[in-house]
Design a protein around this motif. Structure first.
Motif, PDB file in Angstrom:
ATOM      1  N   VAL A 108       0.826  -1.211   0.000  1.00 55.67           N
ATOM      2  CA  VAL A 108       0.000   0.000   0.000  1.00 55.67           C
ATOM      3  C   VAL A 108       0.859   1.260   0.000  1.00 55.67           C
ATOM      4  O   VAL A 108       0.573   2.222  -0.730  1.00 55.67           O
ATOM      5  N   LEU A 109       1.917   1.280   0.786  1.00 56.59           N
ATOM      6  CA  LEU A 109       2.781   2.458   0.833  1.00 56.59           C
ATOM      7  C   LEU A 109       3.435   2.719  -0.523  1.00 56.59           C
ATOM      8  O   LEU A 109       3.613   3.865  -0.928  1.00 56.59           O
ATOM      9  N   LYS A 110       3.751   1.652  -1.217  1.00 53.59           N
ATOM     10  CA  LYS A 110       4.351   1.805  -2.539  1.00 53.59           C
ATOM     11  C   LYS A 110       3.332   2.321  -3.552  1.00 53.59           C
ATOM     12  O   LYS A 110       3.655   3.168  -4.399  1.00 53.59           O
ATOM     13  N   ALA A 111       2.089   1.859  -3.448  1.00 50.12           N
ATOM     14  CA  ALA A 111       1.057   2.236  -4.417  1.00 50.12           C
ATOM     15  C   ALA A 111       0.483   3.628  -4.154  1.00 50.12           C
ATOM     16  O   ALA A 111       0.073   4.315  -5.091  1.00 50.12           O
ATOM     17  N   TYR A 112       0.436   4.036  -2.889  1.00 53.01           N
ATOM     18  CA  TYR A 112      -0.242   5.276  -2.533  1.00 53.01           C
ATOM     19  C   TYR A 112       0.712   6.380  -2.077  1.00 53.01           C
ATOM     20  O   TYR A 112       0.256   7.400  -1.569  1.00 53.01           O
ATOM     21  N   PRO A 154      -4.027   7.686   4.122  1.00 50.18           N
ATOM     22  CA  PRO A 154      -4.857   7.961   5.306  1.00 50.18           C
ATOM     23  C   PRO A 154      -4.602   6.899   6.375  1.00 50.18           C
ATOM     24  O   PRO A 154      -4.818   5.712   6.135  1.00 50.18           O
ATOM     25  N   LEU A 155      -4.139   7.311   7.541  1.00 52.49           N
ATOM     26  CA  LEU A 155      -3.735   6.361   8.568  1.00 52.49           C
ATOM     27  C   LEU A 155      -4.893   5.504   9.058  1.00 52.49           C
ATOM     28  O   LEU A 155      -4.739   4.288   9.230  1.00 52.49           O
ATOM     29  N   VAL A 215      -4.911   1.464   8.834  1.00 47.13           N
ATOM     30  CA  VAL A 215      -4.911   0.640  10.030  1.00 47.13           C
ATOM     31  C   VAL A 215      -6.126  -0.278  10.100  1.00 47.13           C
ATOM     32  O   VAL A 215      -6.007  -1.473  10.381  1.00 47.13           O
ATOM     33  N   GLU A 216      -7.299   0.270   9.825  1.00 50.46           N
ATOM     34  CA  GLU A 216      -8.534  -0.489  10.020  1.00 50.46           C
ATOM     35  C   GLU A 216      -8.929  -1.317   8.803  1.00 50.46           C
ATOM     36  O   GLU A 216      -9.282  -2.499   8.937  1.00 50.46           O
ATOM     37  N   ASP A 217      -8.891  -0.738   7.613  1.00 45.44           N
ATOM     38  CA  ASP A 217      -9.393  -1.442   6.433  1.00 45.44           C
ATOM     39  C   ASP A 217      -8.346  -2.338   5.796  1.00 45.44           C
ATOM     40  O   ASP A 217      -8.644  -3.472   5.405  1.00 45.44           O
ATOM     41  N   VAL A 218      -7.138  -1.841   5.680  1.00 43.92           N
ATOM     42  CA  VAL A 218      -6.095  -2.611   5.004  1.00 43.92           C
ATOM     43  C   VAL A 218      -5.472  -3.650   5.935  1.00 43.92           C
ATOM     44  O   VAL A 218      -5.373  -4.830   5.603  1.00 43.92           O
ATOM     45  N   LEU A 219      -5.079  -3.193   7.132  1.00 42.48           N
ATOM     46  CA  LEU A 219      -4.363  -4.080   8.052  1.00 42.48           C
ATOM     47  C   LEU A 219      -5.292  -4.838   8.994  1.00 42.48           C
ATOM     48  O   LEU A 219      -4.883  -5.820   9.610  1.00 42.48           O
ATOM     49  N   GLY A 220      -6.536  -4.386   9.124  1.00 43.49           N
ATOM     50  CA  GLY A 220      -7.529  -5.126   9.889  1.00 43.49           C
ATOM     51  C   GLY A 220      -7.415  -5.039  11.395  1.00 43.49           C
ATOM     52  O   GLY A 220      -7.872  -5.931  12.101  1.00 43.49           O
ATOM     53  N   PHE A 221      -6.834  -3.954  11.894  1.00 45.79           N
ATOM     54  CA  PHE A 221      -6.762  -3.785  13.350  1.00 45.79           C
ATOM     55  C   PHE A 221      -8.095  -3.256  13.875  1.00 45.79           C
ATOM     56  O   PHE A 221      -8.706  -2.379  13.272  1.00 45.79           O
ATOM     57  N   GLU A 235      -6.470  -2.090  19.497  1.00 48.50           N
ATOM     58  CA  GLU A 235      -5.463  -3.136  19.290  1.00 48.50           C
ATOM     59  C   GLU A 235      -4.065  -2.581  19.041  1.00 48.50           C
ATOM     60  O   GLU A 235      -3.115  -3.346  18.862  1.00 48.50           O
ATOM     61  N   GLY A 236      -3.935  -1.268  19.007  1.00 54.64           N
ATOM     62  CA  GLY A 236      -2.613  -0.672  18.816  1.00 54.64           C
ATOM     63  C   GLY A 236      -2.148  -0.678  17.386  1.00 54.64           C
ATOM     64  O   GLY A 236      -0.939  -0.773  17.133  1.00 54.64           O
ATOM     65  N   GLY A 237      -3.078  -0.553  16.445  1.00 53.89           N
ATOM     66  CA  GLY A 237      -2.712  -0.591  15.037  1.00 53.89           C
ATOM     67  C   GLY A 237      -1.811   0.558  14.616  1.00 53.89           C
ATOM     68  O   GLY A 237      -0.859   0.356  13.860  1.00 53.89           O
ATOM     69  N   GLU A 238      -2.093   1.760  15.093  1.00 52.27           N
ATOM     70  CA  GLU A 238      -1.275   2.921  14.709  1.00 52.27           C
ATOM     71  C   GLU A 238       0.146   2.769  15.221  1.00 52.27           C
ATOM     72  O   GLU A 238       1.109   3.064  14.508  1.00 52.27           O
ATOM     73  N   ALA A 239       0.292   2.273  16.446  1.00 52.05           N
ATOM     74  CA  ALA A 239       1.631   2.048  16.990  1.00 52.05           C
ATOM     75  C   ALA A 239       2.365   0.977  16.194  1.00 52.05           C
ATOM     76  O   ALA A 239       3.574   1.077  15.970  1.00 52.05           O
ATOM     77  N   TRP A 240       1.631  -0.045  15.745  1.00 52.82           N
ATOM     78  CA  TRP A 240       2.249  -1.116  14.948  1.00 52.82           C
ATOM     79  C   TRP A 240       2.798  -0.546  13.647  1.00 52.82           C
ATOM     80  O   TRP A 240       3.902  -0.898  13.229  1.00 52.82           O
ATOM     81  N   VAL A 241       2.031   0.337  12.991  1.00 48.10           N
ATOM     82  CA  VAL A 241       2.471   0.934  11.716  1.00 48.10           C
ATOM     83  C   VAL A 241       3.725   1.769  11.929  1.00 48.10           C
ATOM     84  O   VAL A 241       4.673   1.692  11.146  1.00 48.10           O
ATOM     85  N   VAL A 242       3.742   2.537  12.989  1.00 42.24           N
ATOM     86  CA  VAL A 242       4.887   3.413  13.264  1.00 42.24           C
ATOM     87  C   VAL A 242       6.128   2.590  13.516  1.00 42.24           C
ATOM     88  O   VAL A 242       7.232   2.921  13.063  1.00 42.24           O
ATOM     89  N   GLU A 243       5.968   1.477  14.249  1.00 41.94           N
ATOM     90  CA  GLU A 243       7.124   0.623  14.527  1.00 41.94           C
ATOM     91  C   GLU A 243       7.662  -0.033  13.272  1.00 41.94           C
ATOM     92  O   GLU A 243       8.848  -0.286  13.133  1.00 41.94           O
TER      93      GLU A 243
END
Length: 215
Positions: free
Chosen positions: A183-187, A192-193, A197-203, A207-215
């Motif tokens: 997704v990062l390569k395509a967009y 949109p965070l 987090v919710e639609d693409v990664l399914g958090f 569940e700490g999805g935003e923290a997971w992306v940042v890490e």
């Protein structure tokens, strides 16, 4: 030479054989059935034993069956299938795979297919095995590089009637990484965070999805 067991012990810790087994150390078939019944009773009790204990007991039952050449009996099939399912519940894929070789039928053909897919995902190679596997939508998503759909299939598998979700759940972290890269390569340069987090990664929320992306 086939050993004929004479032991009637109900519990026996697993030890690897370093010499020919003695009949007095190998349990009779009735004793093995009693051992299995005792173990399943303990596992469904209010204070069930841990996986390490259960695995040791099941391995010792399977060993006693093997040295007596009782691996082809209906009882042996029940033991192997039970052990395979329990290993999945405990995310022990090594033990699961050892038992899977002795299991057959549509249910276990499906697990075998998803286990092969798991191995491919963790190695990040899209090449399927040369032998025929039970079809599963996850294979199509993986082969086409549609990691977002694959992530959704993994999440949805938790609601399946069988234990497919236990195998696919082990792929979730890796598939989320692949989704994120795709997704990062395509967009790029921005995504949109919340959608990511919710639609693409399914958090789910919390569940700490935003923290997971940042890490």
């Amino acid at each position: 030479m086939t050993v004929v067991g004479t032991s009637t012990a109900t519990e026996k810790e697993f030890f690897r054989l370093t010499c020919a087994p003695r009949p007095e150390d190998v349990r009779t078939l009735p004793a093995l059935k009693s051992s299995f019944k005792l173990l399943t009773s303990k596992l469904t009790s209010s204070s069930p034993p841990g996986w390490d204990y259960a695995k040791s007991q099941l391995k010792s039952i399977r060993q006693d069956l093997t040295v007596q050449r009782l691996g082809g009996t209906r009882f042996a099939t029940v033991v192997y299938e039970f052990c395979a399912r329990l290993a999945l519940e405990n995310a022990d894929l090594n033990e699961f795979n050892m038992c899977l070789t002795q299991c057959s039928g549509a249910e276990f053909d499906g697990y075998r297919s998803l286990y092969c897919l798991y191995l491919l995902i963790m190695k990040s190679t899209p090449t399927p095995p040369s032998f025929t596997l039970t079809p599963h939508p996850a294979w199509s998503a993986w082969s086409s590089g549609d990691y977002r759909s694959l992530r959704k299939l993994i999440t949805a598998a938790d609601d399946d009637d069988d234990m497919s979700g236990y195998i696919l759940d082990l792929c979730l972290e890796r598939v989320r990484v692949l989704c994120l890269k795709q997704v990062l390569k395509a967009y790029k340069p921005s995504v949109p965070l919340k959608w990511l987090v919710e639609d693409v990664l399914g958090f789910e929320e919390g569940e700490g999805g935003e923290a997971w992306v940042v890490e």
